[in-house]
Structure formats: structure tokens, C-alpha cells
Design a protein around this motif. Structure first.
Motif, PDB file in Angstrom:
ATOM      1  N   VAL A 203       0.626  -1.204   0.046  1.00 53.53           N
ATOM      2  CA  VAL A 203      -0.156  -0.049  -0.219  1.00 53.53           C
ATOM      3  C   VAL A 203       1.037   1.371   0.035  1.00 53.53           C
ATOM      4  N   LEU A 204       0.465   2.186  -0.957  1.00 57.20           N
ATOM      5  CA  LEU A 204       1.348   3.425  -0.957  1.00 57.20           C
ATOM      6  C   LEU A 204       0.214   4.595  -0.797  1.00 57.20           C
ATOM      7  N   ASN A 205       0.767   5.362   0.281  1.00 57.18           N
ATOM      8  CA  ASN A 205       0.125   6.771   0.376  1.00 57.18           C
ATOM      9  C   ASN A 205       0.841   7.916   0.362  1.00 57.18           C
ATOM     10  N   ALA A 206       0.922   8.755  -0.616  1.00 57.53           N
ATOM     11  CA  ALA A 206       1.437   9.771  -1.206  1.00 57.53           C
ATOM     12  C   ALA A 206       0.933  10.966  -0.940  1.00 57.53           C
ATOM     13  N   THR A 207       1.699  12.113  -0.425  1.00 57.36           N
ATOM     14  CA  THR A 207       1.351  13.345  -0.281  1.00 57.36           C
ATOM     15  C   THR A 207       1.381  14.001  -1.611  1.00 57.36           C
ATOM     16  N   VAL A 208       0.360  14.809  -2.102  1.00 59.37           N
ATOM     17  CA  VAL A 208       0.550  15.582  -3.282  1.00 59.37           C
ATOM     18  C   VAL A 208       0.203  17.252  -2.924  1.00 59.37           C
ATOM     19  N   SER A 209       0.412  17.790  -3.871  1.00 62.11           N
ATOM     20  CA  SER A 209       0.198  19.430  -3.838  1.00 62.11           C
ATOM     21  C   SER A 209      -1.397  19.637  -3.555  1.00 62.11           C
ATOM     22  N   MET A 210      -1.555  20.749  -2.883  1.00 58.94           N
ATOM     23  CA  MET A 210      -3.173  20.942  -2.603  1.00 58.94           C
ATOM     24  C   MET A 210      -4.120  21.330  -3.843  1.00 58.94           C
ATOM     25  N   SER A 211      -2.976  21.834  -4.838  1.00 58.18           N
ATOM     26  CA  SER A 211      -3.417  22.068  -6.028  1.00 58.18           C
ATOM     27  C   SER A 211      -3.479  20.945  -7.238  1.00 58.18           C
ATOM     28  N   TYR A 212      -3.231  19.779  -6.623  1.00 53.35           N
ATOM     29  CA  TYR A 212      -3.419  18.706  -7.584  1.00 53.35           C
ATOM     30  C   TYR A 212      -4.532  18.626  -8.240  1.00 53.35           C
ATOM     31  N   ASP A 213      -4.277  18.425  -9.734  1.00 49.53           N
ATOM     32  CA  ASP A 213      -5.355  18.333 -10.680  1.00 49.53           C
ATOM     33  C   ASP A 213      -5.042  17.250 -11.922  1.00 49.53           C
ATOM     34  N   ARG A 214      -4.121  16.432 -11.752  1.00 55.31           N
ATOM     35  CA  ARG A 214      -3.840  15.389 -12.623  1.00 55.31           C
ATOM     36  C   ARG A 214      -5.205  14.584 -12.932  1.00 55.31           C
ATOM     37  N   ASP A 215      -5.392  14.351 -14.046  1.00 55.42           N
ATOM     38  CA  ASP A 215      -6.426  13.251 -14.547  1.00 55.42           C
ATOM     39  C   ASP A 215      -6.314  11.874 -14.435  1.00 55.42           C
ATOM     40  N   ASP A 216      -4.922  11.670 -14.152  1.00 52.82           N
ATOM     41  CA  ASP A 216      -4.422  10.129 -14.405  1.00 52.82           C
ATOM     42  C   ASP A 216      -3.649   9.665 -12.958  1.00 52.82           C
ATOM     43  N   PRO A 217      -4.478   9.854 -11.856  1.00 60.74           N
ATOM     44  CA  PRO A 217      -4.048   9.427 -10.522  1.00 60.74           C
ATOM     45  C   PRO A 217      -3.527   7.989 -10.616  1.00 60.74           C
TER      46      PRO A 217
ATOM     47  N   PRO B  17     -28.100  18.500   0.275  1.00 58.50           N
ATOM     48  CA  PRO B  17     -29.216  18.914  -0.897  1.00 58.50           C
ATOM     49  C   PRO B  17     -28.594  19.493  -2.101  1.00 58.50           C
ATOM     50  N   ALA B  18     -27.369  20.466  -1.773  1.00 63.53           N
ATOM     51  CA  ALA B  18     -26.878  21.100  -2.835  1.00 63.53           C
ATOM     52  C   ALA B  18     -25.537  21.078  -2.230  1.00 63.53           C
ATOM     53  N   PRO B  19     -24.382  20.509  -3.321  1.00 61.60           N
ATOM     54  CA  PRO B  19     -22.815  20.667  -2.553  1.00 61.60           C
ATOM     55  C   PRO B  19     -22.496  21.865  -2.547  1.00 61.60           C
ATOM     56  N   PRO B  20     -21.789  22.172  -1.412  1.00 66.85           N
ATOM     57  CA  PRO B  20     -21.186  23.421  -1.079  1.00 66.85           C
ATOM     58  C   PRO B  20     -19.870  23.533  -1.984  1.00 66.85           C
ATOM     59  N   ALA B  21     -19.578  24.875  -2.354  1.00 70.31           N
ATOM     60  CA  ALA B  21     -18.334  25.349  -3.011  1.00 70.31           C
ATOM     61  C   ALA B  21     -17.284  24.576  -2.273  1.00 70.31           C
ATOM     62  N   LEU B  22     -16.386  23.931  -3.014  1.00 66.03           N
ATOM     63  CA  LEU B  22     -15.313  23.399  -2.583  1.00 66.03           C
ATOM     64  C   LEU B  22     -14.197  24.544  -1.989  1.00 66.03           C
ATOM     65  N   ALA B  23     -13.796  24.242  -0.865  1.00 63.67           N
ATOM     66  CA  ALA B  23     -12.604  25.216  -0.415  1.00 63.67           C
ATOM     67  C   ALA B  23     -11.446  25.333  -0.982  1.00 63.67           C
ATOM     68  N   GLU B  24     -10.817  26.178  -0.977  1.00 62.86           N
ATOM     69  CA  GLU B  24      -9.071  26.032  -1.702  1.00 62.86           C
ATOM     70  C   GLU B  24      -8.306  25.017  -1.048  1.00 62.86           C
ATOM     71  N   ARG B  25      -8.442  24.737   0.237  1.00 57.89           N
ATOM     72  CA  ARG B  25      -7.413  23.848   0.858  1.00 57.89           C
ATOM     73  C   ARG B  25      -8.383  22.476   0.935  1.00 57.89           C
ATOM     74  N   VAL B  26      -7.891  21.357  -0.089  1.00 56.38           N
ATOM     75  CA  VAL B  26      -8.493  20.198  -0.061  1.00 56.38           C
ATOM     76  C   VAL B  26      -8.168  19.336   1.066  1.00 56.38           C
ATOM     77  N   GLY B  27      -9.057  18.723   1.454  1.00 60.44           N
ATOM     78  CA  GLY B  27      -8.739  17.546   2.717  1.00 60.44           C
ATOM     79  C   GLY B  27      -9.149  16.261   2.181  1.00 60.44           C
TER      80      GLY B  27
END
Length: 220
Positions: A46-60, A114-124
């Protein structure tokens, strides 16, 4: 048997970035919702990797496979990603069940809002890895994922956050391939009960580290 995780790092975007690696001394049965190695099957690591908070790759999955190759991890495994520092992993044990959690709560959400909230900049992201020292049936593995998720949601509620998780949480449960097969993984079953307690304790402890930054973000 699944090892304790080893903390290592790789250079990404010009910076040393941490990752955790669990290795098994033989194939383990696993169920996972991870981007790499998800589903049910035999897994070796099992591998658990830290990535940037702005991670946006579409091929994880491709990204994680490359990280695994760089670590010379052989055979099929599970790959997880998170925006938090995996060096802050929290481990808890209960009646032989071992649970590890990396807890990021920058974006708590209610699953059935009922309605998804806007995502915060800090991804968790809350990533949970569990080892159960007994063979679980396929149905029990699936049930164990539900039990772990319920325990995570309980911990988040106790932290006072308005959510049941984050949009990117993942769960992995591993167990031996041999031995008598346990049929159940619910929260009152032989192995589901200690699993629930271990996951709850790990997420609660990890969440205590994450609540203050989240509170500061909201108040700011």
C-alpha cells in the motif's frame, strides 16, 4: 502480515515530497476504493502519497503506478493520494486490528447534502488503511469498508465539523488469504467491532490536528 508503514520521499516539482509505504510478506486479500488497486483482490503493498493541494492530474492511477515503480514495489498494490503530510499518520490498534489514518479535513461535506457546497481552496482527504488479522469473506470485506466509513463519520461528528467526510476520502482493508473465513464485518461482528474502534480512534486523533487549521480557514 502487513508491515508498519515506512516514511520515505521523492522529488516532485523540485521539492522533497513524503510518502508512506506498507509492505506485506506475502499476498493479502484487500478491498479498496483507492485510485490504484481499487476493488477486491490480492495486494502486496500500500502506498499513500502526499501531493500538492492544487493537484489536478486526471491520471492518478498512472501517477501512483510510476511512484510504485520508483520504489521497486512488485506485484499489484494499492495507491492513495492526499493533500496532507503523510508523516502525520496516526495508528491505533484494537484486539489485533491495526488502523492507520492520514486526516485532512479542509473540505468537510455531508454526503447527502441537498446542494454540494463550494469546495474550499484547501483540499482535505481522509485516507484509512486497516489490517484485520483474520480472513474475511468478500461480503465481510465490503461490510468492513462500510464499518470503517461509519466510524470515520462518527469521529468527524465528535470533532464538531459539519460533514461526514470529504469528497476524496478512501478506505483500504486488508486481511490474510488463508485461515477460517469470517462472514461478517459489521460494527457488532467479531472483527468489525475492533475495526470500528481502531478507525474511530485514529481519525479522531488525526482530526484534532486538522480542526484548528480548518477553523482558522472558516473564520478567516
Amino acid at each position: 502480515m502487513l508491515s508498519e508503514p515506512t516514511l520515505t520521499s521523492r522529488v516532485e516539482d523540485g521539492r522533497d515530497t513524503p510518502l508512506l509505504v506498507w509492505r506485506a510478506d506475502g499476498p493479502l486479500r484487500a478491498v479498496s476504493s483507492a485510485p490504484l488497486g481499487g476493488g477486491i483482490g490480492a495486494r502486496h503493498w500500500v502506498l499513500n502519497a502526499t501531493v500538492s493541494m492544487s493537484y489536478d492530474r486526471d491520471d492518478p492511477a498512472t501517477h501512483l503506478a510510476a511512484l510504485a515503480a520508483g520504489l521497486a514495489l512488485d506485484g499489484p498494490g494499492v495507491g492513495l493520494l492526499t493533500g496532507v503530510d503523510v508523516a502525520e499518520v496516526v495508528a491505533r490498534t484494537d484486539t489485533g486490528v491495526r488502523a492507520w489514518a492520514t486526516v485532512g479535513l479542509g473540505t468537510p461535506v455531508l454526503a447527502a447534502a441537498p446542494a454540494p457546497p463550494a469546495l474550499a481552496e484547501r483540499v482535505g482527504t481522509v485516507n484509512i488503511v486497516v489490517y484485520v488479522p483474520a480472513r474475511l469473506a468478500d461480503s465481510a470485506l465490503v461490510n468492513a469498508v462500510a464499518t470503517a466509513t461509519e466510524a470515520k463519520a462518527q469521529a468527524i461528528t465528535e470533532l464538531g465539523l459539519p460533514g461526514t467526510g470529504t469528497p476524496t476520502d478512501a478506505v483500504t482493508v486488508l486481511c490474510p488469504v488463508g485461515g477460517p473465513e469470517a462472514a461478517y464485518g459489521g460494527p457488532r461482528s467479531t472483527w468489525g467491532a475492533p475495526l470500528a474502534r481502531a478507525v474511530h480512534a485514529a481519525v479522531l486523533a488525526g482530526g484534532l490536528r486538522a480542526v484548528v487549521p480548518w477553523s482558522e480557514q472558516v473564520s478567516g
